[in-house]
Design a protein around this motif. Structure first.
Motif, PDB file in Angstrom:
ATOM      1  N   SER A  24       0.827  -1.206   0.000  1.00 51.15           N
ATOM      2  CA  SER A  24       0.000   0.000   0.000  1.00 51.15           C
ATOM      3  C   SER A  24       0.865   1.261   0.000  1.00 51.15           C
ATOM      4  O   SER A  24       1.840   1.359   0.750  1.00 51.15           O
ATOM      5  CB  SER A  24      -0.906  -0.003   1.237  1.00 51.15           C
ATOM      6  OG  SER A  24      -1.714   1.153   1.271  1.00 51.15           O
ATOM      7  N   GLU A  52      -2.283  -5.690   1.157  1.00 52.95           N
ATOM      8  CA  GLU A  52      -2.404  -4.497   1.992  1.00 52.95           C
ATOM      9  C   GLU A  52      -2.880  -3.297   1.178  1.00 52.95           C
ATOM     10  O   GLU A  52      -3.311  -2.290   1.740  1.00 52.95           O
ATOM     11  CB  GLU A  52      -1.054  -4.183   2.646  1.00 52.95           C
ATOM     12  CG  GLU A  52      -0.526  -5.283   3.553  1.00 52.95           C
ATOM     13  CD  GLU A  52      -1.495  -5.637   4.662  1.00 52.95           C
ATOM     14  OE1 GLU A  52      -1.952  -4.717   5.369  1.00 52.95           O
ATOM     15  OE2 GLU A  52      -1.811  -6.832   4.811  1.00 52.95           O
ATOM     16  N   SER A  53      -2.794  -3.384  -0.134  1.00 49.75           N
ATOM     17  CA  SER A  53      -3.224  -2.302  -1.020  1.00 49.75           C
ATOM     18  C   SER A  53      -4.719  -2.410  -1.290  1.00 49.75           C
ATOM     19  O   SER A  53      -5.292  -3.497  -1.278  1.00 49.75           O
ATOM     20  CB  SER A  53      -2.454  -2.357  -2.341  1.00 49.75           C
ATOM     21  OG  SER A  53      -1.062  -2.382  -2.114  1.00 49.75           O
ATOM     22  N   SER A  54      -5.335  -1.281  -1.560  1.00 47.28           N
ATOM     23  CA  SER A  54      -6.770  -1.261  -1.842  1.00 47.28           C
ATOM     24  C   SER A  54      -7.024  -1.502  -3.328  1.00 47.28           C
ATOM     25  O   SER A  54      -6.123  -1.369  -4.165  1.00 47.28           O
ATOM     26  CB  SER A  54      -7.360   0.091  -1.439  1.00 47.28           C
ATOM     27  OG  SER A  54      -6.820   1.130  -2.247  1.00 47.28           O
ATOM     28  N   ASP A  55      -8.263  -1.851  -3.651  1.00 46.26           N
ATOM     29  CA  ASP A  55      -8.639  -2.004  -5.057  1.00 46.26           C
ATOM     30  C   ASP A  55      -8.455  -0.687  -5.808  1.00 46.26           C
ATOM     31  O   ASP A  55      -8.108  -0.683  -6.990  1.00 46.26           O
ATOM     32  CB  ASP A  55     -10.096  -2.468  -5.165  1.00 46.26           C
ATOM     33  CG  ASP A  55     -10.284  -3.899  -4.678  1.00 46.26           C
ATOM     34  OD1 ASP A  55      -9.287  -4.648  -4.656  1.00 46.26           O
ATOM     35  OD2 ASP A  55     -11.419  -4.260  -4.316  1.00 46.26           O
ATOM     36  N   TYR A  56      -8.689   0.417  -5.118  1.00 41.84           N
ATOM     37  CA  TYR A  56      -8.510   1.726  -5.754  1.00 41.84           C
ATOM     38  C   TYR A  56      -7.048   1.938  -6.158  1.00 41.84           C
ATOM     39  O   TYR A  56      -6.762   2.442  -7.249  1.00 41.84           O
ATOM     40  CB  TYR A  56      -8.955   2.836  -4.807  1.00 41.84           C
ATOM     41  CG  TYR A  56      -8.719   4.227  -5.357  1.00 41.84           C
ATOM     42  CD1 TYR A  56      -9.612   4.803  -6.258  1.00 41.84           C
ATOM     43  CD2 TYR A  56      -7.587   4.959  -4.990  1.00 41.84           C
ATOM     44  CE1 TYR A  56      -9.389   6.065  -6.780  1.00 41.84           C
ATOM     45  CE2 TYR A  56      -7.353   6.223  -5.503  1.00 41.84           C
ATOM     46  CZ  TYR A  56      -8.257   6.772  -6.396  1.00 41.84           C
ATOM     47  OH  TYR A  56      -8.027   8.018  -6.912  1.00 41.84           O
ATOM     48  N   GLU A  57      -6.114   1.546  -5.285  1.00 44.38           N
ATOM     49  CA  GLU A  57      -4.696   1.703  -5.609  1.00 44.38           C
ATOM     50  C   GLU A  57      -4.311   0.858  -6.817  1.00 44.38           C
ATOM     51  O   GLU A  57      -3.541   1.300  -7.682  1.00 44.38           O
ATOM     52  CB  GLU A  57      -3.841   1.308  -4.404  1.00 44.38           C
ATOM     53  CG  GLU A  57      -3.872   2.300  -3.259  1.00 44.38           C
ATOM     54  CD  GLU A  57      -3.015   1.849  -2.091  1.00 44.38           C
ATOM     55  OE1 GLU A  57      -1.930   2.431  -1.891  1.00 44.38           O
ATOM     56  OE2 GLU A  57      -3.431   0.910  -1.378  1.00 44.38           O
ATOM     57  N   ARG A  58      -4.847  -0.366  -6.882  1.00 44.20           N
ATOM     58  CA  ARG A  58      -4.537  -1.217  -8.033  1.00 44.20           C
ATOM     59  C   ARG A  58      -5.128  -0.641  -9.314  1.00 44.20           C
ATOM     60  O   ARG A  58      -4.484  -0.655 -10.367  1.00 44.20           O
ATOM     61  CB  ARG A  58      -5.048  -2.638  -7.779  1.00 44.20           C
ATOM     62  CG  ARG A  58      -4.089  -3.495  -6.970  1.00 44.20           C
ATOM     63  CD  ARG A  58      -4.592  -4.918  -6.810  1.00 44.20           C
ATOM     64  NE  ARG A  58      -5.625  -4.997  -5.791  1.00 44.20           N
ATOM     65  CZ  ARG A  58      -5.375  -5.119  -4.492  1.00 44.20           C
ATOM     66  NH1 ARG A  58      -4.127  -5.177  -4.073  1.00 44.20           N
ATOM     67  NH2 ARG A  58      -6.356  -5.186  -3.612  1.00 44.20           N
ATOM     68  N   LYS A  91      -5.434  -8.423  -8.636  1.00 45.14           N
ATOM     69  CA  LYS A  91      -5.814  -8.726  -7.257  1.00 45.14           C
ATOM     70  C   LYS A  91      -4.569  -9.112  -6.476  1.00 45.14           C
ATOM     71  O   LYS A  91      -3.761  -9.917  -6.942  1.00 45.14           O
ATOM     72  CB  LYS A  91      -6.839  -9.859  -7.211  1.00 45.14           C
ATOM     73  CG  LYS A  91      -7.371 -10.143  -5.815  1.00 45.14           C
ATOM     74  CD  LYS A  91      -8.481 -11.183  -5.842  1.00 45.14           C
ATOM     75  CE  LYS A  91      -9.044 -11.409  -4.447  1.00 45.14           C
ATOM     76  NZ  LYS A  91     -10.141 -12.409  -4.445  1.00 45.14           N
ATOM     77  N   LYS A 127      -5.048 -10.982   4.445  1.00 43.56           N
ATOM     78  CA  LYS A 127      -4.152  -9.893   4.805  1.00 43.56           C
ATOM     79  C   LYS A 127      -2.859 -10.454   5.377  1.00 43.56           C
ATOM     80  O   LYS A 127      -2.845 -11.528   5.984  1.00 43.56           O
ATOM     81  CB  LYS A 127      -4.813  -8.963   5.835  1.00 43.56           C
ATOM     82  CG  LYS A 127      -6.017  -8.202   5.300  1.00 43.56           C
ATOM     83  CD  LYS A 127      -5.602  -7.171   4.246  1.00 43.56           C
ATOM     84  CE  LYS A 127      -6.785  -6.346   3.773  1.00 43.56           C
ATOM     85  NZ  LYS A 127      -6.388  -5.333   2.758  1.00 43.56           N
TER      86      LYS A 127
END
Length: 253
Positions: free
Chosen positions: A48, A75-81, A105, A195
């Motif tokens: 993240s 740890e990263s969000s779907d938005y970051e990906r 994912k 996680k």
């Protein structure tokens, strides 16, 4: 428009974590042969907040001949990906050569546990599916940065046999503190959880293996395509077997 490849796109022996959605751009085949430089397949992994650093590294090591697989962990969000995918797609150079892919994912990774090894094997499985033309697999983190240009690196590798693996090890038997780590019984929950989690250490220890020698070294590798094919495909599901064997060990550093 982003294209998500479904699980049916992968063969049955592809590790489950590697068969998740993949944001894909069309791949072109570089010229290959004895008189041509090799093709390097890079896997860049981050967590993240690493999206911008990942793009910085990608641009620093980019070459039209190579293949690149970018992955943000669980740890990263779907938005970051999604933001990373849009950033890659917005670069006209990446679109023109179609050799940058983003895993859609993430999954949990503990750098000290066997989940880190599983992540490398999953990345190799994806790169083997994405392209049939690369020669060496290289894993990087967003904290890495090149000391030489890709042109110089490809030139140096052009004269080398394509069956050489590069592994940085300590040059001698494992030190006592590394042996102590190897003798520990460890559980890496990140292999099974969504996680990342800390390792769990048992009070009991095991005897040091005597059937082979143990060496310490770096987790950063340059491995041949043939070796990665053997690890991923050569024994049915060796990636699962390897991680099952090592899931009770921590990775010495």
């Amino acid at each position: 428009m982003l294209i998500a490849l479904s699980k049916s796109w992968f063969y049955d022996h592809t590790p489950a974590a590697a068969s998740e959605n993949l944001q894909n751009f069309s791949v072109i085949v570089p010229s290959k042969g004895q008189d041509y430089p090799p093709v390097l397949a890079y896997w860049i992994c981050g967590t993240s907040g690493d999206g911008k650093r990942m793009l910085r590294l990608l641009k620093a090591i980019y070459h039209p001949r190579n293949q690149y697989l970018l992955q943000l962990d669980a740890e990263s969000s779907d938005y970051e990906r999604a933001e990373l995918v849009v950033s890659v797609q917005s670069e006209s150079l990446f679109r023109a050569f179609g050799n940058v892919n983003v895993v859609g994912k993430g999954y949990a990774i503990n750098e000290m546990g066997s989940s880190a090894l599983a992540a490398i094997l999953n990345a190799a499985a994806l790169l083997l599916k994405l392209s049939a033309d690369w020669d060496w697999f290289i894993n990087l983190s967003v904290s890495d940065y090149p000391l030489v240009s890709q042109d110089d690196l490809l030139h140096a590798f052009t004269s080398l046999p394509r069956d050489l693996n590069f592994i940085n090890y300590t040059g001698g038997d494992a030190e006592k503190n590394e042996i102590d780590k190897i003798n520990q019984i460890v559980v890496d929950p990140s292999l099974h959880l969504q996680k990342s989690s800390h390792l769990y250490y048992a009070v009991e220890t095991r005897a040091t293996p005597d059937a082979f020698k143990i060496f310490g070294g770096s987790p950063w590798l340059i491995l041949t395509r043939a070796f990665m094919e053997y690890c991923v495909q050569g024994m049915g599901q060796p990636s699962k077997k390897i991680t099952n064997v090592l899931q009770q060990h921590s990775i010495p550093t």
